[in-house]
Scaffold this motif. Structure first.
Motif, PDB file in Angstrom:
ATOM      1  N   GLY A   1      -8.605  -7.218   8.439  1.00  0.00           N
ATOM      2  CA  GLY A   1      -8.823  -8.537   8.096  1.00  0.00           C
ATOM      3  C   GLY A   1      -7.947  -9.111   6.933  1.00  0.00           C
ATOM      4  N   ARG A   2      -6.526  -8.385   6.906  1.00  0.00           N
ATOM      5  CA  ARG A   2      -5.753  -8.834   5.849  1.00  0.00           C
ATOM      6  C   ARG A   2      -4.206  -9.011   6.536  1.00  0.00           C
ATOM      7  NH1 ARG A   2      -9.412  -6.084   3.526  1.00  0.00           N
ATOM      8  NH2 ARG A   2     -10.030  -6.503   1.280  1.00  0.00           N
ATOM      9  N   SER A   3      -3.396 -10.233   5.941  1.00  0.00           N
ATOM     10  CA  SER A   3      -2.190 -10.474   6.703  1.00  0.00           C
ATOM     11  C   SER A   3      -1.277  -9.929   5.777  1.00  0.00           C
ATOM     12  CB  SER A   3      -2.228 -12.206   6.662  1.00  0.00           C
ATOM     13  OG  SER A   3      -0.822 -12.419   6.960  1.00  0.00           O
ATOM     14  N   LEU A   4      -0.038  -9.479   6.567  1.00  0.00           N
ATOM     15  CA  LEU A   4       1.000  -8.864   5.652  1.00  0.00           C
ATOM     16  C   LEU A   4       2.021 -10.198   5.080  1.00  0.00           C
ATOM     17  CD1 LEU A   4       1.818  -6.199   8.652  1.00  0.00           C
ATOM     18  CD2 LEU A   4       1.025  -5.828   6.329  1.00  0.00           C
ATOM     19  N   SER A   5       1.714 -11.398   5.725  1.00  0.00           N
ATOM     20  CA  SER A   5       2.500 -12.307   5.146  1.00  0.00           C
ATOM     21  C   SER A   5       1.915 -13.025   3.778  1.00  0.00           C
ATOM     22  CB  SER A   5       2.427 -13.398   6.199  1.00  0.00           C
ATOM     23  OG  SER A   5       1.317 -13.853   6.562  1.00  0.00           O
ATOM     24  N   ARG A   6       0.761 -12.521   3.393  1.00  0.00           N
ATOM     25  CA  ARG A   6       0.118 -13.022   2.373  1.00  0.00           C
ATOM     26  C   ARG A   6       0.199 -11.998   1.138  1.00  0.00           C
ATOM     27  NH1 ARG A   6      -4.280 -14.361   5.964  1.00  0.00           N
ATOM     28  NH2 ARG A   6      -4.320 -16.583   6.626  1.00  0.00           N
ATOM     29  N   PRO A   7       1.005 -12.327  -0.117  1.00  0.00           N
ATOM     30  CA  PRO A   7       1.458 -11.222  -0.858  1.00  0.00           C
ATOM     31  C   PRO A   7      -0.001 -10.625  -1.476  1.00  0.00           C
ATOM     32  CG  PRO A   7       2.796 -13.305  -1.137  1.00  0.00           C
ATOM     33  CD  PRO A   7       1.707 -13.552  -0.214  1.00  0.00           C
ATOM     34  N   ARG A   8      -1.001 -11.195  -1.799  1.00  0.00           N
ATOM     35  CA  ARG A   8      -2.119 -10.647  -2.459  1.00  0.00           C
ATOM     36  C   ARG A   8      -2.880  -9.858  -1.474  1.00  0.00           C
ATOM     37  NH1 ARG A   8      -3.825 -12.617  -7.387  1.00  0.00           N
ATOM     38  NH2 ARG A   8      -2.968 -14.624  -8.068  1.00  0.00           N
ATOM     39  N   GLU A   9      -2.895  -9.912  -0.167  1.00  0.00           N
ATOM     40  CA  GLU A   9      -3.443  -9.122   0.870  1.00  0.00           C
ATOM     41  C   GLU A   9      -2.355  -8.135   1.283  1.00  0.00           C
ATOM     42  OE1 GLU A   9      -4.579 -11.601   4.253  1.00  0.00           O
ATOM     43  OE2 GLU A   9      -5.860 -12.902   2.713  1.00  0.00           O
ATOM     44  N   LEU A  10      -1.213  -8.056   1.024  1.00  0.00           N
ATOM     45  CA  LEU A  10      -0.167  -7.301   1.108  1.00  0.00           C
ATOM     46  C   LEU A  10      -0.563  -6.088  -0.110  1.00  0.00           C
ATOM     47  CD1 LEU A  10       2.085  -5.982   2.558  1.00  0.00           C
ATOM     48  CD2 LEU A  10       3.681  -7.380   1.208  1.00  0.00           C
ATOM     49  N   VAL A  11      -0.834  -6.421  -0.990  1.00  0.00           N
ATOM     50  CA  VAL A  11      -0.977  -5.610  -2.233  1.00  0.00           C
ATOM     51  C   VAL A  11      -2.105  -4.613  -1.869  1.00  0.00           C
ATOM     52  CG1 VAL A  11      -1.798  -5.437  -4.507  1.00  0.00           C
ATOM     53  CG2 VAL A  11       0.002  -6.989  -3.838  1.00  0.00           C
ATOM     54  N   ASP A  12      -3.136  -5.335  -1.413  1.00  0.00           N
ATOM     55  CA  ASP A  12      -4.347  -4.463  -1.032  1.00  0.00           C
ATOM     56  C   ASP A  12      -3.845  -3.413  -0.041  1.00  0.00           C
ATOM     57  OD1 ASP A  12      -6.009  -6.097  -2.313  1.00  0.00           O
ATOM     58  OD2 ASP A  12      -6.882  -7.277  -0.827  1.00  0.00           O
ATOM     59  N   LEU A  13      -3.161  -3.666   1.232  1.00  0.00           N
ATOM     60  CA  LEU A  13      -3.023  -2.790   1.985  1.00  0.00           C
ATOM     61  C   LEU A  13      -1.965  -1.824   1.487  1.00  0.00           C
ATOM     62  CD1 LEU A  13      -2.067  -5.497   4.792  1.00  0.00           C
ATOM     63  CD2 LEU A  13      -3.774  -3.743   4.793  1.00  0.00           C
ATOM     64  N   VAL A  14      -0.948  -2.126   0.763  1.00  0.00           N
ATOM     65  CA  VAL A  14       0.012  -1.106   0.146  1.00  0.00           C
ATOM     66  C   VAL A  14      -0.863  -0.240  -0.873  1.00  0.00           C
ATOM     67  CG1 VAL A  14       1.695  -0.609  -1.654  1.00  0.00           C
ATOM     68  CG2 VAL A  14       2.080  -2.776   0.067  1.00  0.00           C
ATOM     69  N   LEU A  15      -1.717  -0.658  -1.660  1.00  0.00           N
ATOM     70  CA  LEU A  15      -2.532   0.228  -2.459  1.00  0.00           C
ATOM     71  C   LEU A  15      -3.558   1.098  -1.808  1.00  0.00           C
ATOM     72  CD1 LEU A  15      -3.283  -2.206  -5.452  1.00  0.00           C
ATOM     73  CD2 LEU A  15      -1.949  -0.496  -5.356  1.00  0.00           C
ATOM     74  N   ALA A  16      -4.157   0.489  -0.909  1.00  0.00           N
ATOM     75  CA  ALA A  16      -5.013   1.215   0.146  1.00  0.00           C
ATOM     76  C   ALA A  16      -4.414   2.305   1.043  1.00  0.00           C
ATOM     77  CB  ALA A  16      -5.544   0.468   1.068  1.00  0.00           C
ATOM     78  N   LEU A  17      -2.748   2.165   1.195  1.00  0.00           N
ATOM     79  CA  LEU A  17      -2.135   3.183   1.902  1.00  0.00           C
ATOM     80  C   LEU A  17      -1.723   4.177   0.970  1.00  0.00           C
ATOM     81  CD1 LEU A  17      -0.515   3.724   4.804  1.00  0.00           C
ATOM     82  CD2 LEU A  17       1.372   2.405   3.666  1.00  0.00           C
TER      83      LEU A  17
END
Length: 254
Positions: free
Chosen positions: A228-244
């Motif tokens: 439910g997060r887009s790689l093109s949206r910086p704030r949502e990308l931060v979520d993905l990177v931290l979860a990774l």
């Protein structure tokens, strides 16, 4: 170098934190260290290599102390042989090349995993430096031989400092991803990691993974749908990177 019990006790008191001016002065005299200088603390998650405790400075002029704190305040945290709950702890009076050379030396010796604190300016700051070095160690991948400086891992250090929030972040961001069968999950995680390492270039990611560009696009789009997060949206990308990062530090495979 590794010193005797008397020296280790002095070192252990400093590493335990809250050192008084009198203790700092006595420790400096007993250990032959300047009260003020460029210091770093190392915490290893495995036994220290024998070569690391040889007498004398290393080639950069840095001087190493592997001490014990048996019978001194803080002994529950810094135990005999410089072990902190089974970990090896060292104080380094840095040479001209600084902490980078200390990290290089540990890697050359095959030590690790290990965390290295930021540089501090006095013996009185060694307690805080030890805590930060321990946090740096926690950012190392399980089973690795990494030697890392805290300043290189600050976002991850924030995660490991609050494990309950890290667990929640992983569940919130990667929850649906974690329900996939391991092979599917690993494929999507591997693609995301490669895409990040390639600076967001789909073409370079495809070349690295040995697949077509459309395959990379499809995997990334699926990842976005699942999280439910887009790689093109910086704030949502931060979520993905931290979860990774949380996933990377998990003992379970992706």
């Amino acid at each position: 170098m590794r010193r005797g019990t008397r020296y280790g006790a002095l070192l252990g008191r400093l590493l335990a934190g809250g050192a008084t001016p009198d203790l700092v002065t006595r420790a400096a005299r007993g250990l032959g260290l300047p009260e003020r200088g460029r210091y770093a603390v190392v915490v290893l998650g495995s036994p220290v290599p024998d070569a690391a405790v040889a007498d004398g400075p290393d080639v950069d002029g840095a001087r190493w102390w592997w001490g014990s704190a048996e019978g001194s305040p803080g002994a529950a945290e810094v135990r005999e042989g410089g072990r902190e709950g089974g970990r090896e702890v060292a104080v380094v009076l840095l040479g001209p090349a600084g902490a980078a050379r200390a990290v290089a030396r540990l890697r050359e010796l095959g030590a690790g995993p290990g965390g290295v604190s930021p540089v501090v300016g006095s013996l009185a700051e060694l307690g805080a430096a030890r805590r930060l070095a321990g946090t740096a160690l926690l950012t190392c991948e399980p089973g690795s031989r990494e030697i890392v400086r805290l300043d290189e891992r600050l976002p991850t250090a924030l995660l490991v400092s609050r494990p309950e929030l890290s667990t929640r972040l992983l569940a919130e961001v990667f929850g649906p991803l974690l329900t996939l069968v391991p092979a599917e999950r690993s494929l999507l995680v591997e693609t995301l990691e490669a895409w990040l390492e390639c600076g967001g270039s789909v073409g370079r990611t495809a070349a690295r993974l040995g697949c077509h560009r459309n395959t990379v696009f499809n995997r990334l789009r699926r990842l976005e749908r699942l999280t439910g997060r887009s790689l093109s949206r910086p704030r949502e990308l931060v979520d993905l990177v931290l979860a990774l990062e949380v996933l990377r530090l998990s003992s379970a495979p992706p």
